[in-house]
Design an enzyme around this catalytic site. Structure first.
Site, mmCIF file in Angstrom:
data_model
loop_
_atom_site.group_PDB
_atom_site.id
_atom_site.type_symbol
_atom_site.label_atom_id
_atom_site.label_comp_id
_atom_site.label_asym_id
_atom_site.label_seq_id
_atom_site.Cartn_x
_atom_site.Cartn_y
_atom_site.Cartn_z
ATOM 1 N N GLY A 46 4.091 23.663 26.299
ATOM 2 C CA GLY A 46 3.169 24.788 26.281
ATOM 3 C C GLY A 46 2.128 25.016 27.496
ATOM 4 N N GLN A 51 -5.239 27.424 31.913
ATOM 5 C CA GLN A 51 -4.449 26.765 33.163
ATOM 6 C C GLN A 51 -3.829 27.093 34.350
ATOM 7 O OE1 GLN A 51 -1.991 24.652 29.682
ATOM 8 N NE2 GLN A 51 -2.189 23.034 31.289
ATOM 9 N N CYS A 88 -0.374 16.633 29.365
ATOM 10 C CA CYS A 88 -0.666 18.009 29.956
ATOM 11 C C CYS A 88 -0.282 18.398 31.148
ATOM 12 C CB CYS A 88 -2.078 18.060 29.743
ATOM 13 S SG CYS A 88 -2.827 19.712 29.947
ATOM 14 N N LEU A 89 0.169 19.687 31.447
ATOM 15 C CA LEU A 89 0.465 20.079 32.854
ATOM 16 C C LEU A 89 -0.651 19.960 33.811
ATOM 17 C CD1 LEU A 89 2.974 22.701 31.975
ATOM 18 C CD2 LEU A 89 3.633 20.545 32.839
ATOM 19 N N HIS A 130 -3.134 21.635 20.827
ATOM 20 C CA HIS A 130 -3.307 21.254 22.167
ATOM 21 C C HIS A 130 -3.780 22.649 22.934
ATOM 22 C CE1 HIS A 130 -2.567 18.725 26.259
ATOM 23 N NE2 HIS A 130 -2.498 20.210 26.413
ATOM 24 N N GLU A 131 -2.951 23.625 22.819
ATOM 25 C CA GLU A 131 -3.191 24.833 23.480
ATOM 26 C C GLU A 131 -4.424 25.571 23.158
ATOM 27 O OE1 GLU A 131 -1.541 24.896 26.113
ATOM 28 O OE2 GLU A 131 0.125 23.566 25.395
ATOM 29 N N HIS A 134 -7.329 24.125 24.527
ATOM 30 C CA HIS A 134 -7.326 24.533 25.923
ATOM 31 C C HIS A 134 -8.243 25.894 26.081
ATOM 32 C CE1 HIS A 134 -5.277 22.426 28.858
ATOM 33 N NE2 HIS A 134 -4.096 22.249 28.203
#
Ligand code: NI
Length: 157
Positions: A46, A51, A88-89, A130-131, A134
């Site tokens: 995701g 991000q 997480c990226l 999670h997204e 963000h």
């Protein structure tokens, strides 16, 4: 197609609240395509627009059940509980134990501004939560009860 630069955890853009999308134009389509390619390139499941430095409520997910694009997503229903390691990226090499609902239903718009709903369980539910975090300027680090480093094979969302 373009691979965008992924902002990392100390970048203040990640703590900002993203604004709703009101214009559904070609530029939004390009952002979605770039975000998807960037997520795949870095093997995430995701990615949220913040991000890649864009403060708009735009998310892409592929939790193994296909490409999902969400504009202005909102959780409208959740049930159950799951506990597991989450990555997480934007936080490379760190994984945290995070409790999430096991099943969520999200209402969102597609890239043309058409509303739809999606229900996800397990990893997809985790990625949706999670997204959306963000988009509200939250990283999983603040929800994690325990952190680990270098857990190979964990999903990055
Ligand atoms: Ni993330």
């Amino acid at each position: 197609m373009a691979i965008r630069i992924i902002r990392k955890k100390d970048d203040e853009v990640l703590s900002k609240v993203c604004k709703p999308v009101t214009v559904f134009d070609k530029k939004l389509g390009i952002l979605l395509d770039d975000m998807y390619d960037t997520m795949k390139m870095y093997e995430g499941v995701g990615l949220a627009a913040s991000q890649v430095g864009i403060l708009k409520r735009v998310v892409v997910i592929d939790a193994g059940t296909g490409r999902v694009e969400l504009i202005n997503p909102e959780i409208i229903e959740e049930s159950g509980v799951q506990n597991g390691l989450e990555g997480c990226l934007s936080v490379p090499g760190v994984y945290g134990e995070v409790e999430r609902p096991n099943k969520v239903t999200v209402r969102a718009l597609d890239r043309n501004g058409v509303p739809f709903e999606i229900t996800g369980e397990e990893l997809l539910a985790r990625a949706l939560c999670h997204e959306i975090d963000h988009l509200n300027g939250k990283l999983f680090l603040e929800r994690a009860t325990r952190l680990e480093t270098s857990q190979k094979g964990q999903e990055k969302v």
